[in-house]
Scaffold this motif. Sequence first.
Motif, PDB file in Angstrom:
ATOM      1  N   TYR A   1       1.504  16.938  -2.136  1.00  0.00           N
ATOM      2  CA  TYR A   1       1.048  15.678  -2.809  1.00  0.00           C
ATOM      3  C   TYR A   1       1.113  15.656  -4.115  1.00  0.00           C
ATOM      4  CZ  TYR A   1      -3.074  18.945  -3.403  1.00  0.00           C
ATOM      5  OH  TYR A   1      -3.523  19.826  -3.912  1.00  0.00           O
ATOM      6  N   ARG A   2       0.741  14.472  -4.916  1.00  0.00           N
ATOM      7  CA  ARG A   2       0.975  14.381  -6.501  1.00  0.00           C
ATOM      8  C   ARG A   2      -0.165  14.272  -7.250  1.00  0.00           C
ATOM      9  NH1 ARG A   2       5.335  14.436  -9.472  1.00  0.00           N
ATOM     10  NH2 ARG A   2       5.177  13.623 -11.492  1.00  0.00           N
TER      11      ARG A   2
ATOM     12  N   PRO B   1      -2.086  12.654 -10.583  1.00  0.00           N
ATOM     13  CA  PRO B   1      -1.605  11.868 -11.529  1.00  0.00           C
ATOM     14  C   PRO B   1      -1.273  12.710 -13.078  1.00  0.00           C
ATOM     15  CG  PRO B   1      -4.135  11.494 -11.183  1.00  0.00           C
ATOM     16  CD  PRO B   1      -3.518  12.517 -10.246  1.00  0.00           C
TER      17      PRO B   1
ATOM     18  N   GLN C   1       0.604  13.565   6.365  1.00  0.00           N
ATOM     19  CA  GLN C   1       0.632  13.597   5.000  1.00  0.00           C
ATOM     20  C   GLN C   1      -0.081  14.769   4.665  1.00  0.00           C
ATOM     21  OE1 GLN C   1      -1.157   9.684   4.258  1.00  0.00           O
ATOM     22  NE2 GLN C   1       0.968   8.622   3.809  1.00  0.00           N
TER      23      GLN C   1
ATOM     24  N   SER D   1      -4.973  11.125  -6.064  1.00  0.00           N
ATOM     25  CA  SER D   1      -3.730  11.508  -5.887  1.00  0.00           C
ATOM     26  C   SER D   1      -2.863  10.632  -5.211  1.00  0.00           C
ATOM     27  CB  SER D   1      -3.720  12.906  -5.205  1.00  0.00           C
ATOM     28  OG  SER D   1      -4.296  12.934  -3.771  1.00  0.00           O
ATOM     29  N   THR D   2      -1.424  10.958  -5.198  1.00  0.00           N
ATOM     30  CA  THR D   2      -0.705  10.319  -4.368  1.00  0.00           C
ATOM     31  C   THR D   2      -0.290  11.224  -3.137  1.00  0.00           C
ATOM     32  OG1 THR D   2       0.155   9.097  -6.108  1.00  0.00           O
ATOM     33  CG2 THR D   2       1.703   8.854  -4.158  1.00  0.00           C
TER      34      THR D   2
ATOM     35  N   ARG E   1      -2.858  15.218   1.466  1.00  0.00           N
ATOM     36  CA  ARG E   1      -3.848  14.450   0.959  1.00  0.00           C
ATOM     37  C   ARG E   1      -4.886  15.173   0.388  1.00  0.00           C
ATOM     38  NH1 ARG E   1      -3.239   8.965   2.688  1.00  0.00           N
ATOM     39  NH2 ARG E   1      -5.005   8.280   1.646  1.00  0.00           N
TER      40      ARG E   1
END
Length: 242
Positions: free
Chosen positions: A113-114, A116, A69, A76-77, A71
């Motif tokens: 990652y994303r 918000p 992942q 964040s997502t 991160r």
Amino acid sequence: MLKNFLNVLILIVNTAVAPALLAADDAYVPGGGRGGDMLTPDQVSKVGISSKPTNDSGVFVGFGGSIGQGRTTEASTPGVAFLAHVEPGYQVSTGSWSRLELSLDLFSGVVNYRLPDSHAIGGKVSYPGLFGAIAKAGYGYSLGDNMFGVLKFGVGPVFAGVSIDTPAAGTAKADGLTGIAWELAWDAVAPINRTLDFIFGVSWQQLQFDVGKLKNQGVSYNFDRTMIVNIPSVDLGLRFRL
């Protein structure tokens, strides 16, 4: 008279000379056995033969991939991270149950990652053109059955761009970034044969980039932030010992 002399001579040979010849024959055969005996296994020379050839000192080249992942340290997502690795190195045997490793991990792949949408610049963050080179040092210890666990740490440069796909304002990006990467990893090294190992492990890698300016639709503006991405992952690969 002559017959008596010959009889005495034969008696002398049987009682004195013949045992001496047999003793000399025994001494001549390695290990002290008689001429017709086979050598026992412990009498065969084993010079140059290792009891653990998979742990011998030598050059290796590893090929593998990391799946994990992306991160960030901000809210964040997590996203997907996939890295491909080529890792040449050298292992130094320090005994039957331990060894040291030095290597250079060359990696490239996809990390995202994303952030918000409420963030000042929110949206999907990715690092196109990601490439890095981490110099690693590791300590290996026996897990039994010729398997070794290897704890490794490394640091090195990393190169990439950054792209932030904002829902409202389009894509903001920066190219030609240079940053730093470090990694802490643990690998289980399982020999398949005398020259090939299977690698399974876990790692934690961190990438850091100082981003000065971003461009969006031809307009450049100050960003002035350090972007940090952590990559926990599972690692799989093969290692060829040369």
